[in-house]
Design a protein around this motif. Structure first.
Motif, PDB file in Angstrom:
ATOM      1  N   GLY A  47       0.790  -1.209   0.000  1.00 15.21           N
ATOM      2  CA  GLY A  47       0.000   0.000   0.000  1.00 15.21           C
ATOM      3  C   GLY A  47       0.831   1.271   0.000  1.00 15.21           C
ATOM      4  N   THR A  48       2.127   1.173  -0.191  1.00 13.06           N
ATOM      5  CA  THR A  48       3.001   2.340  -0.242  1.00 13.06           C
ATOM      6  C   THR A  48       2.670   3.170  -1.467  1.00 13.06           C
ATOM      7  N   SER A  49       2.487   4.485  -1.299  1.00 14.20           N
ATOM      8  CA  SER A  49       2.102   5.318  -2.429  1.00 14.20           C
ATOM      9  C   SER A  49       3.222   6.229  -2.906  1.00 14.20           C
ATOM     10  N   THR A  50       4.142   6.614  -2.029  1.00 12.84           N
ATOM     11  CA  THR A  50       5.209   7.520  -2.426  1.00 12.84           C
ATOM     12  C   THR A  50       6.262   6.788  -3.248  1.00 12.84           C
ATOM     13  N   ILE A  51       6.627   7.363  -4.390  1.00  9.33           N
ATOM     14  CA  ILE A  51       7.663   6.777  -5.241  1.00  9.33           C
ATOM     15  C   ILE A  51       9.018   7.247  -4.713  1.00  9.33           C
ATOM     16  N   ARG A  52       9.835   6.308  -4.269  1.00 12.54           N
ATOM     17  CA  ARG A  52      11.143   6.623  -3.709  1.00 12.54           C
ATOM     18  C   ARG A  52      12.171   6.662  -4.844  1.00 12.54           C
ATOM     19  N   VAL A  53      12.681   7.844  -5.136  1.00 11.04           N
ATOM     20  CA  VAL A  53      13.528   8.076  -6.305  1.00 11.04           C
ATOM     21  C   VAL A  53      14.979   8.300  -5.883  1.00 11.04           C
ATOM     22  N   PHE A  54      15.885   7.637  -6.594  1.00 13.33           N
ATOM     23  CA  PHE A  54      17.328   7.847  -6.401  1.00 13.33           C
ATOM     24  C   PHE A  54      17.858   8.531  -7.657  1.00 13.33           C
ATOM     25  N   LEU A  55      18.718   9.535  -7.483  1.00 13.72           N
ATOM     26  CA  LEU A  55      19.259  10.303  -8.604  1.00 13.72           C
ATOM     27  C   LEU A  55      20.762  10.081  -8.732  1.00 13.72           C
ATOM     28  N   ALA A  56      21.226   9.749  -9.948  1.00 12.57           N
ATOM     29  CA  ALA A  56      22.659   9.572 -10.207  1.00 12.57           C
ATOM     30  C   ALA A  56      23.053  10.405 -11.417  1.00 12.57           C
ATOM     31  N   ASP A  57      23.817  11.460 -11.180  1.00 11.23           N
ATOM     32  CA  ASP A  57      24.262  12.358 -12.248  1.00 11.23           C
ATOM     33  C   ASP A  57      25.549  13.018 -11.785  1.00 11.23           C
ATOM     34  N   ASP A  58      26.490  13.232 -12.709  1.00  7.70           N
ATOM     35  CA  ASP A  58      27.778  13.777 -12.291  1.00  7.70           C
ATOM     36  C   ASP A  58      27.802  15.304 -12.262  1.00  7.70           C
ATOM     37  N   HIS A  59      26.673  15.959 -12.450  1.00  9.09           N
ATOM     38  CA  HIS A  59      26.605  17.421 -12.366  1.00  9.09           C
ATOM     39  C   HIS A  59      25.770  17.815 -11.145  1.00  9.09           C
ATOM     40  N   PRO A  99       3.362  14.590  -1.948  1.00  8.86           N
ATOM     41  CA  PRO A  99       3.915  13.331  -1.404  1.00  8.86           C
ATOM     42  C   PRO A  99       3.938  12.189  -2.416  1.00  8.86           C
ATOM     43  N   GLU A 100       3.680  12.502  -3.711  1.00  7.17           N
ATOM     44  CA  GLU A 100       3.646  11.433  -4.706  1.00  7.17           C
ATOM     45  C   GLU A 100       5.010  10.777  -4.865  1.00  7.17           C
ATOM     46  N   MET A 101       6.069  11.580  -4.788  1.00  8.74           N
ATOM     47  CA  MET A 101       7.421  11.036  -4.938  1.00  8.74           C
ATOM     48  C   MET A 101       8.383  11.828  -4.081  1.00  8.74           C
ATOM     49  N   GLU A 102       9.512  11.201  -3.735  1.00 10.13           N
ATOM     50  CA  GLU A 102      10.531  11.857  -2.936  1.00 10.13           C
ATOM     51  C   GLU A 102      11.898  11.305  -3.299  1.00 10.13           C
ATOM     52  N   VAL A 103      12.942  12.102  -3.072  1.00 11.77           N
ATOM     53  CA  VAL A 103      14.320  11.673  -3.326  1.00 11.77           C
ATOM     54  C   VAL A 103      14.864  11.006  -2.070  1.00 11.77           C
ATOM     55  N   VAL A 104      15.359   9.779  -2.247  1.00 10.65           N
ATOM     56  CA  VAL A 104      15.905   9.043  -1.095  1.00 10.65           C
ATOM     57  C   VAL A 104      17.428   8.990  -1.118  1.00 10.65           C
ATOM     58  N   GLY A 105      18.046   9.407  -2.222  1.00 11.19           N
ATOM     59  CA  GLY A 105      19.500   9.387  -2.286  1.00 11.19           C
ATOM     60  C   GLY A 105      20.004   9.958  -3.592  1.00 11.19           C
ATOM     61  N   THR A 106      21.268  10.389  -3.604  1.00  8.15           N
ATOM     62  CA  THR A 106      21.900  10.914  -4.812  1.00  8.15           C
ATOM     63  C   THR A 106      23.332  10.405  -4.900  1.00  8.15           C
ATOM     64  N   ALA A 107      23.866  10.384  -6.119  1.00 14.27           N
ATOM     65  CA  ALA A 107      25.254   9.965  -6.334  1.00 14.27           C
ATOM     66  C   ALA A 107      25.825  10.739  -7.511  1.00 14.27           C
ATOM     67  N   LEU A 108      27.097  11.101  -7.393  1.00 14.02           N
ATOM     68  CA  LEU A 108      27.800  11.822  -8.450  1.00 14.02           C
ATOM     69  C   LEU A 108      28.644  10.892  -9.316  1.00 14.02           C
ATOM     70  N   THR A 109      29.018   9.732  -8.775  1.00 15.77           N
ATOM     71  CA  THR A 109      29.897   8.812  -9.487  1.00 15.77           C
ATOM     72  C   THR A 109      29.321   7.399  -9.454  1.00 15.77           C
TER      73      THR A 109
END
Length: 245
Positions: free
Chosen positions: A22-34, A50-60
Motif C-alpha cells: 500500500g506504499t504510495s510515495t515513489i522513492r527516487v534515487f538520482l545519479a548524475d555527475d553534475h 507526497p507522490e514522490m521523494e528523493v531518497v539518495g543521490t550519487a555523483l559517481t
C-alpha cells in the motif's frame, strides 16, 4: 524533442512490493555527475511530494553502487555519463541491490547508446531537453511498469523479438551495382576482351562479329558503367570480380 512510445508491462520488483504494502510515495534515487543537475532534479521531485521523494543521490558510479539507499529505491534516474564512466556498467550491480526500475536521463542523442541501456535493463530513456512535466510523467509511467522509449528503439527491439530486423538493409556494394548495370551483350564483350588480352581491338571485334567502330562504342559505355579507364583497368576489374568467365 523525441518521439516517445510507452507500453504497459507487468508490475515487478519494487512496484509489486509497493502495491502489496500500500506504499504510495515513489522513492527516487538520482545519479548524475553534475551537482546543478542533481539539485534541479531534487527540487523538481520534491515539488511533487507526497507522490514522490528523493531518497539518495550519487555523483559517481562508485557512490551509486555503494549507496545504502538503493535497497529502498523504487526508481533510479541515471545519467549515461557518470564522471567519464558509462552509467550502464553499473546496472548489473545496481539491480542486485535495487528492485526498482531504471530511467535513463541523458543528453546523449545516440540511439545506439539508448538501445544498449535498454538491453542492460533500463525501462526508459529520456533526453535532458525534455520539460519538467515530461520528466515527472516518465518517472510515474516507468514506476507503474511501463516503458518510456524512443519509437525507433521499440521498433528495433520488437524486430529482434519477432526475428525481423527493423534496421534498414545494408547499402549494396557499389561494384555490384556497376556490374548489374551491364547488358548481356556488354558482359559478353568484357569476357571476350579478357580472353583475348594482348590481341588488337580489331581481332576482338571480329571474334564478336562487330565492327571496330561498334566495339569502341560498346567499350565507351562499359568503361563508364564500371568506372574504369582503358582495357588494362577493365581486365583487372573483370578478373577481380569474376567477369572473365
Amino acid at each position: 524533442m523525441q518521439s516517445i512510445l510507452t507500453a504497459s508491462l507487468p508490475a515487478t520488483g519494487a512496484r509489486s512490493a509497493a502495491m502489496a504494502t500500500g506504499t504510495s510515495t515513489i522513492r527516487v534515487f538520482l545519479a548524475d555527475d553534475h551537482r546543478v543537475t542533481l539539485w534541479g532534479l531534487q527540487q523538481l521531485i520534491d515539488s511533487a511530494r507526497p507522490e514522490m521523494e528523493v531518497v539518495g543521490t550519487a555523483l559517481t558510479r562508485a557512490e551509486l553502487v555503494a549507496h545504502p539507499a538503493l535497497a529502498e529505491t523504487d526508481l533510479l534516474v541515471l545519467d549515461l555519463d557518470l564522471a567519464g564512466e558509462d552509467g550502464c556498467t553499473a546496472l548489473a550491480d545496481v539491480q542486485r541491490r535495487c528492485r526498482g526500475h531504471v530511467l535513463i536521463l541523458t543528453a546523449d542523442e545516440d540511439v545506439a547508446h539508448h538501445r544498449h541501456a535498454v538491453m542492460q535493463g533500463a525501462r526508459g530513456v529520456l533526453h535532458k531537453s525534455e520539460s519538467a512535466d515530461t520528466v515527472l510523467r516518465a518517472i510515474r509511467k516507468v514506476h507503474e511498469g511501463e516503458v518510456w522509449l524512443h519509437r525507433n528503439i521499440v521498433a528495433e527491439l520488437l524486430g529482434q523479438l519477432t526475428g525481423r530486423s527493423s534496421a534498414p538493409p545494408p547499402a549494396p556494394d557499389p561494384n555490384t551495382q556497376r556490374i548489374a548495370s551491364l547488358t548481356p551483350r556488354e558482359r559478353e564483350i568484357v569476357v571476350q576482351l579478357v580472353r583475348m588480352s594482348g590481341r588488337k581491338q580489331l581481332a576482338v571485334a571480329d571474334a564478336l562479329g562487330l565492327s571496330e567502330h561498334t566495339l569502341r562504342n560498346h567499350l565507351t559505355a562499359i568503361y563508364s558503367k564500371l568506372g574504369v579507364h582503358g582495357r588494362l583497368e577493365l581486365h583487372l576489374f573483370a578478373t577481380e570480380h569474376g567477369l572473365n568467365i
